[in-house]
Design a protein around this motif. Sequence first.
Motif, PDB file in Angstrom:
ATOM      1  N   LYS A   1       0.816  -1.212   0.000  1.00 58.58           N
ATOM      2  CA  LYS A   1       0.000   0.000   0.000  1.00 58.58           C
ATOM      3  C   LYS A   1       0.854   1.268   0.000  1.00 58.58           C
ATOM      4  O   LYS A   1       0.343   2.355  -0.274  1.00 58.58           O
ATOM      5  CB  LYS A   1      -0.910   0.013   1.226  1.00 58.58           C
ATOM      6  CG  LYS A   1      -1.883  -1.166   1.298  1.00 58.58           C
ATOM      7  CD  LYS A   1      -2.641  -1.163   2.616  1.00 58.58           C
ATOM      8  CE  LYS A   1      -3.545  -2.383   2.751  1.00 58.58           C
ATOM      9  NZ  LYS A   1      -4.235  -2.418   4.076  1.00 58.58           N
ATOM     10  N   VAL A   2       2.154   1.109   0.324  1.00 61.54           N
ATOM     11  CA  VAL A   2       2.989   2.305   0.513  1.00 61.54           C
ATOM     12  C   VAL A   2       4.266   2.328  -0.315  1.00 61.54           C
ATOM     13  O   VAL A   2       4.890   3.377  -0.465  1.00 61.54           O
ATOM     14  CB  VAL A   2       3.348   2.489   2.007  1.00 61.54           C
ATOM     15  CG1 VAL A   2       2.094   2.706   2.840  1.00 61.54           C
ATOM     16  CG2 VAL A   2       4.135   1.296   2.533  1.00 61.54           C
ATOM     17  N   LEU A   3       4.709   1.194  -0.847  1.00 61.42           N
ATOM     18  CA  LEU A   3       5.948   1.178  -1.624  1.00 61.42           C
ATOM     19  C   LEU A   3       5.763   1.922  -2.937  1.00 61.42           C
ATOM     20  O   LEU A   3       4.711   1.834  -3.580  1.00 61.42           O
ATOM     21  CB  LEU A   3       6.410  -0.252  -1.887  1.00 61.42           C
ATOM     22  CG  LEU A   3       6.750  -1.093  -0.645  1.00 61.42           C
ATOM     23  CD1 LEU A   3       7.251  -2.469  -1.060  1.00 61.42           C
ATOM     24  CD2 LEU A   3       7.769  -0.392   0.236  1.00 61.42           C
ATOM     25  N   THR A   4       6.810   2.631  -3.370  1.00 59.03           N
ATOM     26  CA  THR A   4       6.684   3.493  -4.553  1.00 59.03           C
ATOM     27  C   THR A   4       7.718   3.213  -5.636  1.00 59.03           C
ATOM     28  O   THR A   4       7.619   3.767  -6.720  1.00 59.03           O
ATOM     29  CB  THR A   4       6.829   4.974  -4.132  1.00 59.03           C
ATOM     30  OG1 THR A   4       8.100   5.167  -3.492  1.00 59.03           O
ATOM     31  CG2 THR A   4       5.713   5.375  -3.165  1.00 59.03           C
ATOM     32  N   GLY A   5       8.715   2.363  -5.361  1.00 59.98           N
ATOM     33  CA  GLY A   5       9.806   2.132  -6.311  1.00 59.98           C
ATOM     34  C   GLY A   5       9.654   0.848  -7.095  1.00 59.98           C
ATOM     35  O   GLY A   5       8.555   0.469  -7.516  1.00 59.98           O
ATOM     36  N   LYS A   6      10.770   0.127  -7.291  1.00 60.63           N
ATOM     37  CA  LYS A   6      10.762  -1.103  -8.079  1.00 60.63           C
ATOM     38  C   LYS A   6       9.807  -2.156  -7.533  1.00 60.63           C
ATOM     39  O   LYS A   6       9.263  -2.969  -8.291  1.00 60.63           O
ATOM     40  CB  LYS A   6      12.175  -1.709  -8.130  1.00 60.63           C
ATOM     41  CG  LYS A   6      13.160  -0.957  -8.989  1.00 60.63           C
ATOM     42  CD  LYS A   6      14.489  -1.681  -9.056  1.00 60.63           C
ATOM     43  CE  LYS A   6      14.382  -2.968  -9.879  1.00 60.63           C
ATOM     44  NZ  LYS A   6      15.715  -3.604 -10.077  1.00 60.63           N
ATOM     45  N   LEU A   7       9.604  -2.149  -6.227  1.00 62.60           N
ATOM     46  CA  LEU A   7       8.769  -3.168  -5.596  1.00 62.60           C
ATOM     47  C   LEU A   7       7.335  -2.693  -5.383  1.00 62.60           C
ATOM     48  O   LEU A   7       6.569  -3.336  -4.667  1.00 62.60           O
ATOM     49  CB  LEU A   7       9.378  -3.590  -4.256  1.00 62.60           C
ATOM     50  CG  LEU A   7      10.667  -4.401  -4.368  1.00 62.60           C
ATOM     51  CD1 LEU A   7      11.236  -4.678  -2.991  1.00 62.60           C
ATOM     52  CD2 LEU A   7      10.420  -5.706  -5.113  1.00 62.60           C
ATOM     53  N   ARG A   8       6.969  -1.597  -6.013  1.00 64.41           N
ATOM     54  CA  ARG A   8       5.602  -1.092  -5.857  1.00 64.41           C
ATOM     55  C   ARG A   8       4.595  -2.174  -6.246  1.00 64.41           C
ATOM     56  O   ARG A   8       4.587  -2.675  -7.370  1.00 64.41           O
ATOM     57  CB  ARG A   8       5.403   0.132  -6.730  1.00 64.41           C
ATOM     58  CG  ARG A   8       4.018   0.750  -6.637  1.00 64.41           C
ATOM     59  CD  ARG A   8       3.912   1.967  -7.514  1.00 64.41           C
ATOM     60  NE  ARG A   8       2.593   2.581  -7.414  1.00 64.41           N
ATOM     61  CZ  ARG A   8       2.227   3.674  -8.078  1.00 64.41           C
ATOM     62  NH1 ARG A   8       3.099   4.280  -8.897  1.00 64.41           N
ATOM     63  NH2 ARG A   8       1.011   4.157  -7.939  1.00 64.41           N
ATOM     64  N   GLY A   9       3.747  -2.545  -5.286  1.00 66.87           N
ATOM     65  CA  GLY A   9       2.740  -3.562  -5.529  1.00 66.87           C
ATOM     66  C   GLY A   9       3.280  -4.967  -5.690  1.00 66.87           C
ATOM     67  O   GLY A   9       2.524  -5.883  -6.021  1.00 66.87           O
ATOM     68  N   SER A  10       4.579  -5.166  -5.429  1.00 69.87           N
ATOM     69  CA  SER A  10       5.208  -6.465  -5.692  1.00 69.87           C
ATOM     70  C   SER A  10       5.867  -7.095  -4.482  1.00 69.87           C
ATOM     71  O   SER A  10       6.573  -8.094  -4.613  1.00 69.87           O
ATOM     72  CB  SER A  10       6.262  -6.298  -6.805  1.00 69.87           C
ATOM     73  OG  SER A  10       5.672  -5.836  -7.995  1.00 69.87           O
ATOM     74  N   MET A  11       5.673  -6.519  -3.309  1.00 71.96           N
ATOM     75  CA  MET A  11       6.269  -7.127  -2.127  1.00 71.96           C
ATOM     76  C   MET A  11       5.551  -8.441  -1.815  1.00 71.96           C
ATOM     77  O   MET A  11       4.330  -8.548  -1.916  1.00 71.96           O
ATOM     78  CB  MET A  11       6.182  -6.176  -0.933  1.00 71.96           C
ATOM     79  CG  MET A  11       6.751  -6.742   0.364  1.00 71.96           C
ATOM     80  SD  MET A  11       8.451  -7.338   0.240  1.00 71.96           S
ATOM     81  CE  MET A  11       9.338  -5.794   0.139  1.00 71.96           C
ATOM     82  N   THR A  12       6.340  -9.442  -1.462  1.00 76.96           N
ATOM     83  CA  THR A  12       5.805 -10.749  -1.078  1.00 76.96           C
ATOM     84  C   THR A  12       6.368 -11.154   0.269  1.00 76.96           C
ATOM     85  O   THR A  12       7.362 -10.577   0.746  1.00 76.96           O
ATOM     86  CB  THR A  12       6.185 -11.822  -2.117  1.00 76.96           C
ATOM     87  OG1 THR A  12       7.616 -11.967  -2.121  1.00 76.96           O
ATOM     88  CG2 THR A  12       5.695 -11.446  -3.511  1.00 76.96           C
ATOM     89  N   ALA A  13       5.764 -12.168   0.860  1.00 76.19           N
ATOM     90  CA  ALA A  13       6.274 -12.676   2.131  1.00 76.19           C
ATOM     91  C   ALA A  13       7.697 -13.194   1.959  1.00 76.19           C
ATOM     92  O   ALA A  13       8.543 -13.014   2.852  1.00 76.19           O
ATOM     93  CB  ALA A  13       5.361 -13.779   2.655  1.00 76.19           C
ATOM     94  N   TYR A  14       7.986 -13.826   0.814  1.00 81.68           N
ATOM     95  CA  TYR A  14       9.343 -14.325   0.561  1.00 81.68           C
ATOM     96  C   TYR A  14      10.335 -13.179   0.500  1.00 81.68           C
ATOM     97  O   TYR A  14      11.414 -13.224   1.112  1.00 81.68           O
ATOM     98  CB  TYR A  14       9.385 -15.126  -0.738  1.00 81.68           C
ATOM     99  CG  TYR A  14      10.783 -15.382  -1.241  1.00 81.68           C
ATOM    100  CD1 TYR A  14      11.629 -16.264  -0.574  1.00 81.68           C
ATOM    101  CD2 TYR A  14      11.268 -14.712  -2.359  1.00 81.68           C
ATOM    102  CE1 TYR A  14      12.929 -16.476  -1.015  1.00 81.68           C
ATOM    103  CE2 TYR A  14      12.565 -14.919  -2.813  1.00 81.68           C
ATOM    104  CZ  TYR A  14      13.383 -15.802  -2.142  1.00 81.68           C
ATOM    105  OH  TYR A  14      14.670 -16.009  -2.579  1.00 81.68           O
ATOM    106  N   ARG A  15      10.011 -12.150  -0.251  1.00 79.88           N
ATOM    107  CA  ARG A  15      10.928 -11.005  -0.347  1.00 79.88           C
ATOM    108  C   ARG A  15      11.150 -10.361   1.021  1.00 79.88           C
ATOM    109  O   ARG A  15      12.257  -9.920   1.336  1.00 79.88           O
ATOM    110  CB  ARG A  15      10.383  -9.984  -1.345  1.00 79.88           C
ATOM    111  CG  ARG A  15      10.577 -10.407  -2.805  1.00 79.88           C
ATOM    112  CD  ARG A  15       9.960  -9.434  -3.764  1.00 79.88           C
ATOM    113  NE  ARG A  15      10.423  -9.683  -5.130  1.00 79.88           N
ATOM    114  CZ  ARG A  15       9.671  -9.556  -6.213  1.00 79.88           C
ATOM    115  NH1 ARG A  15       8.400  -9.174  -6.096  1.00 79.88           N
ATOM    116  NH2 ARG A  15      10.176  -9.796  -7.410  1.00 79.88           N
TER     117      ARG A  15
END
Length: 468
Positions: free
Chosen positions: A41-55
Amino acid sequence: MTVALTTPMLLAAGPAHALLPNRSCGTVTSADSTAAANLNKVLTGKLRGSMTAYRLSCARAIADATRARGLPNQAAVIAITTAIVESVLENNPNKIDQTSVGLFQQLDHWGSYEQRLDPAWSTNAFLNEMVTLYPNNSWQNQQIGVVCQRVQRSAYPSRYQPEVADAQRIFNALTAPAPASKVHLEIVGADGGMWNTDGDYAAGEWSGSWASLGGTGLKALASAVTGNTMHVYAVGSTGRVFTKDANYSTGQWSTDWAEVPGNIQGATALTASVTGNKVHLEVIGADGAMWNTDGDYAAGEWSGSWASLGGTGLKALASAVTGNTMHVYAVGSTGRVFTKDANYSTGQWSTDWAEVPGNIQGATALTASVTGNKVHLEVIGADGAMWNTDGDYAAGEWTGSWASLGGTGLKALASAVTGNTMHVYAVGSTGRVYTKDANYSTGQWSTDWAEIPGNGAGATALTASTTP
């Protein structure tokens, strides 16, 4: 004779090499999934909308390796920033760019293939290079993107700095304290001693019994938590103030009561709040004014004296913290409610007491709790029922009115928050203890009061605190 080939020659394709799956960075928990969803909901860079539990587990491995060296938090943010750019926080075993693999996409000269795929080893290799290039911790004085580039020597030096904000958000998510779910409730019983019971709101159950913790002639209670240790403070029979601790890592209580330094006498009420590892303790003294002392549990010491903070004819106290500001609330001589603030960034107290809006009168007891920047204040009114008002310190305003929440013949109040739910505890007319909840996600209060299990009776005072 030369024969011309007029049909194109077909080349049989060899078997494709499937990419190897990412290596583990450690245990992935259900809490990681929740945290990853919140980060999206808050990431704005390369991982915008792509954060996972594994990452997130890979970011944790980097942060853990950094903290294991005793380096400041900024070092972890630098390393996570680098891994976002190099591998999008994946422990990739495939040699995609020359011979680089792992979280930091380290080439052969960094170490063996398996070493570079070990999150702790690769993080330490990165940090070893950083502290070599920046002796005497001089990396702390450089822009984070500049440090990342100097270590990595990337062909794309401008890619690091834009990811710093997300790296900080990820680190903050990893280091956020676990949400409180357990409430520890203490009362002064009919025998003048202290009794305890515990409620686990995650499990939906109470211990179901009250345990005696000693003391005689106790008059009032307050509590505060630093780390996993709960500190209970009690006004004794002569108005002196004592403390007893419970370590909720081990479940052990200290054996004896210890007097809080400063030689206060004649106290009639008290409240406690926490900023960091410091407990701020206020009492109503024999003169009816408020007095303060502070205890630093990290340093293992109290200020050793009590300072007068004014007021006359005070009857009851409560306190709450928003940011670095502690708000103390007091019932005055006519039952009106007043507040006074201490800014613990500057160490300054507000000069005057200000009345809490809403024109309440005849209050006899009060409690305060916090969700976000909002303070929820409850009092026992002249009618023996509980009344509520809320203050939003971010907006700088109170609701301006008091709402009745029922109850009859109430004698004392305490409150605690788990998640977005505030739990208020009240001593009823016969000394039994009851609770009523407010869900601040929906703004709804529970309809009825529920008795705390354990069949306690004769209580005269109570306090509540929370631990994860």
